[in-house]
Write an enzyme that holds these catalytic residues in place. Sequence first.
Site, mmCIF file in Angstrom:
data_model
loop_
_atom_site.group_PDB
_atom_site.id
_atom_site.type_symbol
_atom_site.label_atom_id
_atom_site.label_comp_id
_atom_site.label_asym_id
_atom_site.label_seq_id
_atom_site.Cartn_x
_atom_site.Cartn_y
_atom_site.Cartn_z
ATOM 1 N N HIS B 235 34.224 -9.885 -35.134
ATOM 2 C CA HIS B 235 34.576 -10.784 -34.050
ATOM 3 C C HIS B 235 33.978 -12.151 -34.366
ATOM 4 C CE1 HIS B 235 34.938 -12.422 -30.023
ATOM 5 N NE2 HIS B 235 35.612 -11.349 -29.647
ATOM 6 N N PRO B 236 34.722 -13.226 -34.147
ATOM 7 C CA PRO B 236 34.180 -14.536 -34.511
ATOM 8 C C PRO B 236 32.987 -14.968 -33.666
ATOM 9 C CG PRO B 236 36.333 -14.769 -33.430
ATOM 10 C CD PRO B 236 36.112 -13.303 -33.679
#
Lengths: 394, 394
Positions: B235-236
């Site tokens: 996930h960024p």
Amino acid sequence: MTLSHSGKPGPLSDLIVIDLTRYLSGPYCSLLLADLGARVIKIESPATGDDSRYVPPIFDGQSAYFMSINRGKESIALDLKNEEDRRVLDSLLNEADILVENFRPGVMDKLGYSAESIAQRYPSLVYGSISGFGQTGPWRDLPAYDLVVQALSGMMSINGQPDGPPTRVGTSIGDLGAGIYAALAIVSAIHERARTGRGGRVDVAMLDCQVALLESHYMRYHASGEVPGRIGSRHPLITPFDTFECNDGYLVICTVGDAMYQALVKAVGRPELASDERYLTPQDRLRNGEVFKAEFEAHLKTANREHWLKVIGQAGIPCSPINSITDMSDSPQLEARGVFVNVESANGFSYKAVRSPMKPAMATSGAINETERAPTLDQDGERIRGELLKMAAS
Amino acid sequence: MTLSHSGKPGPLSDLIVIDLTRYLSGPYCSLLLADLGARVIKIESPATGDDSRYVPPIFDGQSAYFMSINRGKESIALDLKNEEDRRVLDSLLNEADILVENFRPGVMDKLGYSAESIAQRYPSLVYGSISGFGQTGPWRDLPAYDLVVQALSGMMSINGQPDGPPTRVGTSIGDLGAGIYAALAIVSAIHERARTGRGGRVDVAMLDCQVALLESHYMRYHASGEVPGRIGSRHPLITPFDTFECNDGYLVICTVGDAMYQALVKAVGRPELASDERYLTPQDRLRNGEVFKAEFEAHLKTANREHWLKVIGQAGIPCSPINSITDMSDSPQLEARGVFVNVESANGFSYKAVRSPMKPAMATSGAINETERAPTLDQDGERIRGELLKMAAS
């Protein structure tokens, strides 16, 4: 008197959508409906609104993540546990064509808006639900994220390099896929309603949608017993039809058939590869694909991408650069297609978001909006309540 | 007298589609319409038919690739350069609601079926075209493959591992994406026709559809100037929210917030990580994400996937295996959802293909087909010509 329509052009401009969705899958579905002309009224919790309002990047004080997905919609804050607010929702549903939500299965029932009760109270309403696993089946109550459905479905198992790990698709295809299929199902149900007078239930599962996007992999396994794995970017049946690295970046080259292969190796100055025994027929090239790629790529690394794209393109062979987002952002093709739409912050600043790729929304009856607003929380609440009061009084 | 409808259940069961598409993007669009109940009449060249009839794997003498995408359609062979056959096509168009094609822009014009001439002769027909770059813009005449639009759009630039090359999405999202958006645009145009009496033009470009699926990446670049790259599966913005390797395979773990993080490290027997200064806050964990992943994964590699899924799941933390296609093929959830449909070869053998993930097609008015036929070339030609003759005589 009835609620007014969006006033926007588009094939769905006669439809009103009540939108209880949050995050991405559901809001993307209602964004598509809005881009096709529908009036979308987004219901948000009064305290915080849609949680995606807090996701970065922040643009001029608003979440650009939220803005891109909720542009062109209206916002009204309603507390679904408050009696007065529920009456507002009920009045809206009475006027609406579509209700869409993406709570976990069971939540709408607890709020008093079960599929059965909706069907009874609003028989012409199309009721669309998006959930991780659907409203039925043993997994219906499990939580799901984009990453979870990409993992479970097999999507990650076939995405990535052969010598690398399973890899999430770099865009939220778990959410977006469900949003598009749901929009298609909902508009189809609206079409059926014209025939039957009845709305209906649309039950779309993120997992089902991922499996649908993997249809060729499931087909291959079921029809031939072969278990699909990761093969990077290459074509499973044709060589060369792949990614290659130059001295300053990557390109793709697609050849189909012997003539195109021979033209390719001549164009890049390696004519001896045309008569190389290892690469004579399509079967030879497929069998010796790895060796070919190593040899050919070593050659391409002696010059830059622009050079190779020119000589390969001039030989009539399909090829293209592998662009970054930056490379494409000013593309004359995307400009000509009207792919971008300006999204305006509450203070009047704007950035370019991506429009839905469906020309009918852009071409029919009147000019399209060049700039759209993303609503602040409850920005349209007062006006919508006013509309309902006028209706009740008339 | 008119052409009869499909007789299948589904919201589009009153619609007739004339289908000039080949390969994947167009046939996937008409497959969705067929799954929603439409009668789809596939027009094929008499000599060879759709080229995808020759794509492996071959199942009982037929291409399973072709069968999966063309099940539930009818086939008639027509030579569009032969006068008599063109009259058959014209009679069919006269009866149809939808025409869909995916030739290169200009080909339909040369055949005498330009958008203008179709609009004039069949004003209520919805005319859908799918092409690489669309019917307009400087790139309209360029050839496109799935790989080319994945490369050009930026899709490959954000798909893959941070230390690896740009990677094609492992399913043909360039074709499938265009097919779904086109189906949505077409059904929306059918809805508009009920209001205006007029059909219309649907012009969907594979490239536009890829850019649409990349909306969050374009948004990020336009709103913040940041150029999105490849970040693998993580996930960024959240850590840990990623893929991890165990001693026998991969799983994904999704934590949101401090409490979930602390529960995770306790569940796996590493409670000291809860108070580790490097991982105290979400910001700390994001900043030290790489170190955390290496350390945590080394620990997970000491046991198998089943063990970790059990202890992590029991702690209430979303996690799941990264399945192969085989793993999911017998899933009770997919079984309960009716995701698969048997596709029958000409000889009566069948394999399981994936049904479109739209419940209305499955739930409305009557039982769904458990088994569908994929037509052999011109299998329905005689019957369709007979229908037209009866119509002309009545």
